[in-house]
Write a protein that holds these residues in place. Structure first.
Motif, PDB file in Angstrom:
ATOM      1  N   ALA A 192       1.035   3.985  -2.826  1.00 33.50           N
ATOM      2  CA  ALA A 192       0.809   5.406  -2.551  1.00 33.50           C
ATOM      3  C   ALA A 192       1.954   6.234  -3.088  1.00 33.50           C
ATOM      4  O   ALA A 192       1.749   7.337  -3.629  1.00 33.50           O
ATOM      5  CB  ALA A 192       0.682   5.595  -1.035  1.00 33.50           C
ATOM      6  N   ARG A 193       3.164   5.664  -2.920  1.00 33.42           N
ATOM      7  CA  ARG A 193       4.327   6.376  -3.422  1.00 33.42           C
ATOM      8  C   ARG A 193       4.301   6.437  -4.951  1.00 33.42           C
ATOM      9  O   ARG A 193       4.770   7.418  -5.550  1.00 33.42           O
ATOM     10  CB  ARG A 193       5.597   5.664  -2.941  1.00 33.42           C
ATOM     11  CG  ARG A 193       6.835   6.496  -3.136  1.00 33.42           C
ATOM     12  CD  ARG A 193       8.041   5.795  -2.569  1.00 33.42           C
ATOM     13  NE  ARG A 193       7.975   5.696  -1.137  1.00 33.42           N
ATOM     14  CZ  ARG A 193       8.713   4.885  -0.428  1.00 33.42           C
ATOM     15  NH1 ARG A 193       9.527   4.031  -1.002  1.00 33.42           N
ATOM     16  NH2 ARG A 193       8.618   4.908   0.868  1.00 33.42           N
TER      17      ARG A 193
ATOM     18  N   THR B 253       0.839  -1.206   0.000  1.00 34.65           N
ATOM     19  CA  THR B 253       0.000   0.000   0.000  1.00 34.65           C
ATOM     20  C   THR B 253       0.871   1.252   0.000  1.00 34.65           C
ATOM     21  O   THR B 253       0.584   2.232  -0.706  1.00 34.65           O
ATOM     22  CB  THR B 253      -0.909  -0.030   1.252  1.00 34.65           C
ATOM     23  OG1 THR B 253      -1.635  -1.253   1.258  1.00 34.65           O
ATOM     24  CG2 THR B 253      -1.878   1.134   1.235  1.00 34.65           C
ATOM     25  N   ILE B 254       1.934   1.180   0.857  1.00 34.60           N
ATOM     26  CA  ILE B 254       2.855   2.322   0.926  1.00 34.60           C
ATOM     27  C   ILE B 254       3.513   2.540  -0.438  1.00 34.60           C
ATOM     28  O   ILE B 254       3.591   3.690  -0.949  1.00 34.60           O
ATOM     29  CB  ILE B 254       3.911   2.069   2.017  1.00 34.60           C
ATOM     30  CG1 ILE B 254       3.246   2.103   3.402  1.00 34.60           C
ATOM     31  CG2 ILE B 254       5.033   3.114   1.957  1.00 34.60           C
ATOM     32  CD1 ILE B 254       4.123   1.537   4.506  1.00 34.60           C
TER      33      ILE B 254
END
Lengths: 414, 145
Positions: A256-257, A252-253
């Protein structure tokens, strides 16, 4: 002095005295008449007196001796001797006195001897009567004791008779109860046999149970191991889920990035994260269940161990019961034999008790008769004692009289 | 759309924007360093690099030792791992919704989410604070706090 001597003496005096008187007369003739006559009268009186004295002395000498002996006899002295030797009346009297003294001496000696005998006999009689009286008193006391004893015996026999009645009744009851006990022992023997058979079956069943319990315990142990393995696997799944969750977070991170380009990836990552969370939840639930199962399995294992111990104890108890039943069966058999013996003995005892009762009744009659006889003997003994007392009294009187007589006889000297 | 990674430290919700985070790391082997800085939990070896683990609870005023194994690796300071109790969730993040905004301190402001307020960590200030604390310890032999 015998008679001849006396006559000779008298002759001499008759011859000699006139000669003396003649001589004296011649002498007197020389005196005056008065005095001559007076002197002749005096001499004549003197000669007459001398003559009278001599004659009287000659005549009374034997009588005096006889009188003296008689006086001694009168005083009881029979030892004196009559020394008169004469053939005249005095001699006859002396002989008679001599014979009388001799006879008296014999009689008194005999009486004395008899008196001694009587005294001794009376003393013996008195002693004997005293002894007999003492013995009679003892006999009377013994007879009284015997009478009392006989009375007590009669009472005891009466009590014994009552007891014999009770014994007889009890013996009959015992015989009856022994019969019932014999039947009960027979039933008990049969029941014990059934019980023993059941105990054997129970023992076998307990053996099967123990075997099954042991098998179940083994299975439970296996199940416990499997449960632990499941728990381990669930922990591994939880770990994987957790890591997947971390991975999903990182995805997810990263998404998002990546910005707009990573939007689709972010959706996938989110779904993966959810799946990971779901997996984690499920794993936790499974873990809880597995833990619960593990605990329950442990409990079951404990119960199984306890059951195993209980089953083993039960088997031992049943073994003990089987052994006890064997012992009981032997005891019951022995008891039954003993009860049969007791029953027989009780019957014999009842018969003996009945005979004993009859014997006791006879003894009671005899004891009653003995009591009556003892009373009669006691009364007769009392009468004998009274008679013996009288005899003793008479013997005492006789002894006293005998002593008096002895005293009187003792006065005579033989 | 930006994401906010919601962490939990000492029962406090701390938020770090996803752009400030390189990754979430979970390691078991932490090597403690005796006589080290009080806010240093230890070091660990992760993907070929030696990383230093910093206790966040130390800076939040709690001196109790944490037993967590979840760490946040920062993007700007990738040789550091922040020790947190747990990573709660990742939510959509809109900076305009931040309230009580401030420029100083380790918090940017509060971010409302559902029924809670999340403290937004100012990573730059936090790292500056970390440097100050390090220097203070080196210089004065003790932490400045």
């Amino acid at each position: 002095m015998n008679m001849k001597s006396k006559l000779a003496l008298a002759f001499i005096l008759a011859v000699f005295i006139p000669i003396v008187i003649g001589i004296f007369m011649d002498l007197l003739s020389t005196f005056p008449l008065f005095w001559n006559n007076l002197l002749r009268v005096f001499i004549g009186l003197l000669v007459a007196a001398l003559f009278a004295i001599v004659v009287s002395q000659l005549l009374t000498k034997n009588l005096k001796q006889l009188a003296k002996v008689s006086e001694e006899v009168a005083e009881g002295n029979l030892s004196g001797e009559v020394k008169v030797e004469s053939s005249d009346e005095v001699g006859v009297l002396a002989n008679s006195l001599k014979v009388m003294i001799k006879n008296l001496r014999d009689i008194v000696g005999q009486v004395k001897s008899s008196t001694t005998l009587i005294t001794n006999a009376t003393m013996s009689l008195s002693t004997s009567t005293s002894e007999v009286l003492a013995a009679a008193s003892e006999v009377a006391a013994n007879v009284q004791n015997t009478a009392k004893g006989t009375e007590i015996q009669a009472q005891t026999v009466e009590k014994s008779l009552s007891l014999s009645h009770n014994i007889s009744t009890s013996s009959a009851t015992i015989a009856e109860k022994s019969k019932e006990t014999e039947e009960a022992a027979k039933d008990a023997d049969a029941n014990v046999k059934d019980g023993s058979k059941s105990a054997y079956e129970a023992h076998k069943a307990m053996g099967d149970i123990l075997k099954n319990v042991e098998e179940t315990a083994t299975q439970v142990d296996t199940f416990k191991v499997h449960s632990l393995e499941i728990n381990s696997l669930v922990e591994a799944i939880a770990m994987v889920s957790h890591q997947t969750h971390i991975l999903a977070l990182n995805a997810t991170i990263e998404a998002a990035r990546a910005g707009e380009a990573g939007r689709g990836f972010a959706v996938v990552a989110e779904e993966v994260r959810r799946l990971a969370e779901n997996t984690k939840d499920l794993a936790e639930q499974i873990s809880k269940l597995a833990l619960e199962i593990s605990k329950k399995t442990e409990d079951v294992a404990k119960y199984m161990d306890s059951t195993k111990v209980s089953a083993k104890n039960g088997q031992e108890k049943v073994e003990a019961v089987v052994s006890a039943f064997d012992t009981i069966r032997e005891s019951t058999s022995s008891t039954r034999s003993a009860v049969v013996l007791i029953s027989d003995e009780a019957n014999t005892l009842a018969t003996i008790a009945s005979q004993l009762l009859g014997a006791m009744e006879e003894i009671q009659e005899i004891a009653t008769e003995n009591a009556a006889g003892s009373e009669e003997v006691s009364a007769a003994t009392e009468e004998i004692t009274a008679s013996m007392e009288e005899i003793n009294k008479e013997a005492q009187s006789l002894l006293e009289e005998s002593n008096i007589l002895k005293g009187l006889i003792e006065k005579f000297k033989l | 759309m930006a994401k906010l990674i919601v962490l939990k430290v000492n029962n406090k919700f701390i938020g770090i924007p996803s752009k400030e985070v390189m990754e979430i790391v979970e390691v078991q082997d932490v090597h403690q360093s005796p006589f080290s800085f009080p806010f240093i939990v230890g070091t660990t070896f992760w993907r070929g690099a030696i990383l230093t683990i910093v206790s966040m609870s130390y800076f939040l005023g709690d001196l109790e030792e944490s037993k967590s194994s979840v760490y946040v690796r920062l993007a700007k300071f990738d040789n550091l791992l922040l020790e947190v109790d747990s990573v709660e969730r990742i939510i959509d993040y809109n900076e305009l919704k931040i309230v009580e905004r401030k420029e100083e301190g380790i918090y940017t402001g509060l971010y409302p989410s559902q029924d809670i307020f999340i403290s937004i960590l100012n990573v730059s200030n936090f790292c500056a604070l970390l440097e100050e604390e390090t220097i203070s310890v080196i210089r004065y032999g003790r932490a400045g706090r």
